[in-house]
Design a protein around this motif. Structure first.
Motif, PDB file in Angstrom:
ATOM      1  N   ILE A  88       7.903  31.260  13.716  1.00  0.00           N
ATOM      2  CA  ILE A  88       7.265  30.694  14.904  1.00  0.00           C
ATOM      3  C   ILE A  88       7.039  31.811  15.914  1.00  0.00           C
ATOM      4  O   ILE A  88       7.950  32.587  16.229  1.00  0.00           O
ATOM      5  CB  ILE A  88       8.140  29.595  15.545  1.00  0.00           C
ATOM      6  CG1 ILE A  88       8.500  28.527  14.505  1.00  0.00           C
ATOM      7  CG2 ILE A  88       7.413  28.952  16.726  1.00  0.00           C
ATOM      8  CD1 ILE A  88       9.496  27.498  15.017  1.00  0.00           C
ATOM      9  N   SER A  89       5.805  31.886  16.427  1.00  0.00           N
ATOM     10  CA  SER A  89       5.435  32.952  17.358  1.00  0.00           C
ATOM     11  C   SER A  89       4.803  32.361  18.615  1.00  0.00           C
ATOM     12  O   SER A  89       4.245  31.259  18.599  1.00  0.00           O
ATOM     13  CB  SER A  89       4.433  33.914  16.703  1.00  0.00           C
ATOM     14  OG  SER A  89       4.928  34.439  15.497  1.00  0.00           O
ATOM     15  N   LEU A  90       4.885  33.117  19.693  1.00  0.00           N
ATOM     16  CA  LEU A  90       4.234  32.751  20.945  1.00  0.00           C
ATOM     17  C   LEU A  90       3.529  33.988  21.488  1.00  0.00           C
ATOM     18  O   LEU A  90       4.169  35.003  21.766  1.00  0.00           O
ATOM     19  CB  LEU A  90       5.256  32.228  21.963  1.00  0.00           C
ATOM     20  CG  LEU A  90       4.690  31.844  23.331  1.00  0.00           C
ATOM     21  CD1 LEU A  90       3.707  30.681  23.202  1.00  0.00           C
ATOM     22  CD2 LEU A  90       5.814  31.482  24.299  1.00  0.00           C
ATOM     23  N   LYS A  91       2.206  33.921  21.575  1.00  0.00           N
ATOM     24  CA  LYS A  91       1.391  35.030  22.066  1.00  0.00           C
ATOM     25  C   LYS A  91       1.694  36.318  21.300  1.00  0.00           C
ATOM     26  O   LYS A  91       1.829  37.397  21.888  1.00  0.00           O
ATOM     27  CB  LYS A  91       1.617  35.226  23.571  1.00  0.00           C
ATOM     28  CG  LYS A  91       1.185  34.027  24.402  1.00  0.00           C
ATOM     29  CD  LYS A  91       1.436  34.254  25.872  1.00  0.00           C
ATOM     30  CE  LYS A  91       0.989  33.048  26.697  1.00  0.00           C
ATOM     31  NZ  LYS A  91       1.245  33.221  28.141  1.00  0.00           N
ATOM     32  N   GLY A  92       1.835  36.171  19.985  1.00  0.00           N
ATOM     33  CA  GLY A  92       2.037  37.328  19.137  1.00  0.00           C
ATOM     34  C   GLY A  92       3.473  37.786  19.008  1.00  0.00           C
ATOM     35  O   GLY A  92       3.782  38.686  18.197  1.00  0.00           O
ATOM     36  N   SER A 133      15.349  25.690  20.757  1.00  0.00           N
ATOM     37  CA  SER A 133      14.703  24.389  20.915  1.00  0.00           C
ATOM     38  C   SER A 133      13.320  24.372  20.274  1.00  0.00           C
ATOM     39  O   SER A 133      12.861  23.333  19.787  1.00  0.00           O
ATOM     40  CB  SER A 133      14.600  24.013  22.402  1.00  0.00           C
ATOM     41  OG  SER A 133      15.889  23.833  22.962  1.00  0.00           O
ATOM     42  N   THR A 134      12.656  25.531  20.259  1.00  0.00           N
ATOM     43  CA  THR A 134      11.358  25.634  19.608  1.00  0.00           C
ATOM     44  C   THR A 134      11.476  25.343  18.122  1.00  0.00           C
ATOM     45  O   THR A 134      10.621  24.672  17.520  1.00  0.00           O
ATOM     46  CB  THR A 134      10.774  27.040  19.836  1.00  0.00           C
ATOM     47  OG1 THR A 134      10.671  27.284  21.242  1.00  0.00           O
ATOM     48  CG2 THR A 134       9.402  27.166  19.205  1.00  0.00           C
ATOM     49  N   LEU A 135      12.541  25.833  17.505  1.00  0.00           N
ATOM     50  CA  LEU A 135      12.780  25.559  16.088  1.00  0.00           C
ATOM     51  C   LEU A 135      12.957  24.065  15.851  1.00  0.00           C
ATOM     52  O   LEU A 135      12.386  23.502  14.904  1.00  0.00           O
ATOM     53  CB  LEU A 135      14.021  26.320  15.609  1.00  0.00           C
ATOM     54  CG  LEU A 135      14.470  26.022  14.179  1.00  0.00           C
ATOM     55  CD1 LEU A 135      13.391  26.414  13.175  1.00  0.00           C
ATOM     56  CD2 LEU A 135      15.790  26.737  13.880  1.00  0.00           C
ATOM     57  N   LEU A 136      13.727  23.406  16.700  1.00  0.00           N
ATOM     58  CA  LEU A 136      13.912  21.960  16.550  1.00  0.00           C
ATOM     59  C   LEU A 136      12.594  21.221  16.707  1.00  0.00           C
ATOM     60  O   LEU A 136      12.330  20.244  16.001  1.00  0.00           O
ATOM     61  CB  LEU A 136      14.923  21.432  17.569  1.00  0.00           C
ATOM     62  CG  LEU A 136      16.373  21.866  17.414  1.00  0.00           C
ATOM     63  CD1 LEU A 136      17.270  21.018  18.324  1.00  0.00           C
ATOM     64  CD2 LEU A 136      16.850  21.771  15.977  1.00  0.00           C
ATOM     65  N   ALA A 137      11.767  21.679  17.635  1.00  0.00           N
ATOM     66  CA  ALA A 137      10.472  21.039  17.844  1.00  0.00           C
ATOM     67  C   ALA A 137       9.604  21.155  16.590  1.00  0.00           C
ATOM     68  O   ALA A 137       8.882  20.211  16.231  1.00  0.00           O
ATOM     69  CB  ALA A 137       9.765  21.663  19.041  1.00  0.00           C
ATOM     70  N   TYR A 138       9.676  22.280  15.905  1.00  0.00           N
ATOM     71  CA  TYR A 138       8.905  22.454  14.674  1.00  0.00           C
ATOM     72  C   TYR A 138       9.415  21.524  13.582  1.00  0.00           C
ATOM     73  O   TYR A 138       8.625  20.865  12.894  1.00  0.00           O
ATOM     74  CB  TYR A 138       8.988  23.911  14.209  1.00  0.00           C
ATOM     75  CG  TYR A 138       8.154  24.200  12.983  1.00  0.00           C
ATOM     76  CD1 TYR A 138       6.769  24.082  13.016  1.00  0.00           C
ATOM     77  CD2 TYR A 138       8.747  24.610  11.788  1.00  0.00           C
ATOM     78  CE1 TYR A 138       5.999  24.344  11.893  1.00  0.00           C
ATOM     79  CE2 TYR A 138       7.993  24.876  10.663  1.00  0.00           C
ATOM     80  CZ  TYR A 138       6.610  24.736  10.725  1.00  0.00           C
ATOM     81  OH  TYR A 138       5.845  24.996   9.609  1.00  0.00           O
ATOM     82  N   ALA A 145       0.718  25.701  21.915  1.00  0.00           N
ATOM     83  CA  ALA A 145       0.700  27.099  22.341  1.00  0.00           C
ATOM     84  C   ALA A 145       1.393  28.008  21.327  1.00  0.00           C
ATOM     85  O   ALA A 145       1.132  29.222  21.282  1.00  0.00           O
ATOM     86  CB  ALA A 145       1.376  27.246  23.702  1.00  0.00           C
ATOM     87  N   PHE A 146       2.248  27.440  20.503  1.00  0.00           N
ATOM     88  CA  PHE A 146       2.985  28.217  19.508  1.00  0.00           C
ATOM     89  C   PHE A 146       2.206  28.283  18.193  1.00  0.00           C
ATOM     90  O   PHE A 146       1.480  27.362  17.841  1.00  0.00           O
ATOM     91  CB  PHE A 146       4.357  27.589  19.234  1.00  0.00           C
ATOM     92  CG  PHE A 146       5.295  27.632  20.403  1.00  0.00           C
ATOM     93  CD1 PHE A 146       6.147  28.715  20.587  1.00  0.00           C
ATOM     94  CD2 PHE A 146       5.325  26.590  21.324  1.00  0.00           C
ATOM     95  CE1 PHE A 146       7.012  28.757  21.661  1.00  0.00           C
ATOM     96  CE2 PHE A 146       6.197  26.623  22.406  1.00  0.00           C
ATOM     97  CZ  PHE A 146       7.034  27.717  22.574  1.00  0.00           C
ATOM     98  N   THR A 147       2.387  29.378  17.483  1.00  0.00           N
ATOM     99  CA  THR A 147       1.859  29.530  16.131  1.00  0.00           C
ATOM    100  C   THR A 147       3.023  29.435  15.165  1.00  0.00           C
ATOM    101  O   THR A 147       4.038  30.115  15.344  1.00  0.00           O
ATOM    102  CB  THR A 147       1.160  30.886  15.962  1.00  0.00           C
ATOM    103  OG1 THR A 147       0.090  30.982  16.909  1.00  0.00           O
ATOM    104  CG2 THR A 147       0.607  31.030  14.553  1.00  0.00           C
ATOM    105  N   ALA A 148       2.895  28.579  14.152  1.00  0.00           N
ATOM    106  CA  ALA A 148       4.024  28.366  13.242  1.00  0.00           C
ATOM    107  C   ALA A 148       3.548  28.278  11.802  1.00  0.00           C
ATOM    108  O   ALA A 148       2.445  27.816  11.508  1.00  0.00           O
ATOM    109  CB  ALA A 148       4.765  27.089  13.629  1.00  0.00           C
TER     110      ALA A 148
END
Length: 217
Positions: A16-20, A47-52, A60-63
């Motif tokens: 998971i990435s955010l703005k590269g 928390s981003t991982l849980l959201a995925y 906004a995230f690239t996954a």
């Protein structure tokens, strides 16, 4: 959907990435009834991982990467079709519903009939030691009682996995240990794989299983 043989929750090559900038890059498996802990400071991507995994990652995230639950690829399913329950830092009980109303809200549609649904709620209240609290306003409950109701509301929805987004962080030390033990015990009883994110080593120690550390942002 792709069927695989492995039971439990499996993450394959999740990135998971955010703005590269890469926030998360991992693979892991969580067996039924076990807990995997993801640790790291604020902003590290916990928390981003849980959201995925849960299906509600912000655009906004690239996954990329695969999420398997009991052998089924759920990566591209809508959140409500994944059968994944989640507990947050806040209990998020509905203020306009009674305690019993909050629990009844989570019951699957297949539980039909007023009497059957009432009985399920009454049994749930007994299970968490709040049998006399069904008609109470959630605002009148203690922090520990609210945490118990929030847990049971998730469990009544019959999830196949449980995500924990630091749900113990706002409780005092004694209550934190009690609620944490209760959550883990109920997950074991129902053979639910659990993914816990936290910054507290005591949570990881209590979970007693695999720990993944995410680096600082």
């Amino acid at each position: 959907m792709t069927e695989r043989s492995a039971s439990g929750l499996v993450l394959e090559n999740v990135r998971i990435s955010l703005k590269g900038r890469i926030l998360v890059d991992l693979s892991l498996g969580v067996a039924p009834g076990r807990v995997a802990t993801v640790m790291g400071p604020s902003g590290s991507g916990k928390s981003t991982l849980l959201a995925y995994v849960g299906g509600f990652l912000e655009p906004a995230f690239t996954a990329e990467g695969t999420v398997l639950l009991n052998g089924t690829d759920i990566t591209r399913l809508a959140a409500h079709r994944r059968h994944v329950g989640i507990l947050f830092q806040d209990d998020l009980l509905f203020p306009h519903l009674s305690v019993a109303g909050n629990l009844a809200f989570a019951l699957p549609e297949r539980v039909r009939g007023r009497a059957a649904r009432r009985q399920r709620v009454e049994d749930a209240l007994i299970e968490i030691g709040l049998e006399a609290h069904g008609e109470r306003d959630p605002a009148t409950l203690s922090g520990g009682q609210r945490a118990r109701v929030a847990l049971m509301r998730v469990l009544l929805s019959e999830p196949h996995a449980l995500l924990l987004d630091e749900p113990f962080s706002k409780l005092d030390a004694t209550l934190r240990a009690q609620i944490r033990d209760l959550v883990f015990a109920k997950a074991r009883e129902r053979e639910l794989p659990v993914l816990l994110v936290t910054h507290d080593p005591a949570d990881a120690e209590a979970a007693g299983n695999h720990v993944v550390s995410l680096s600082s942002p």
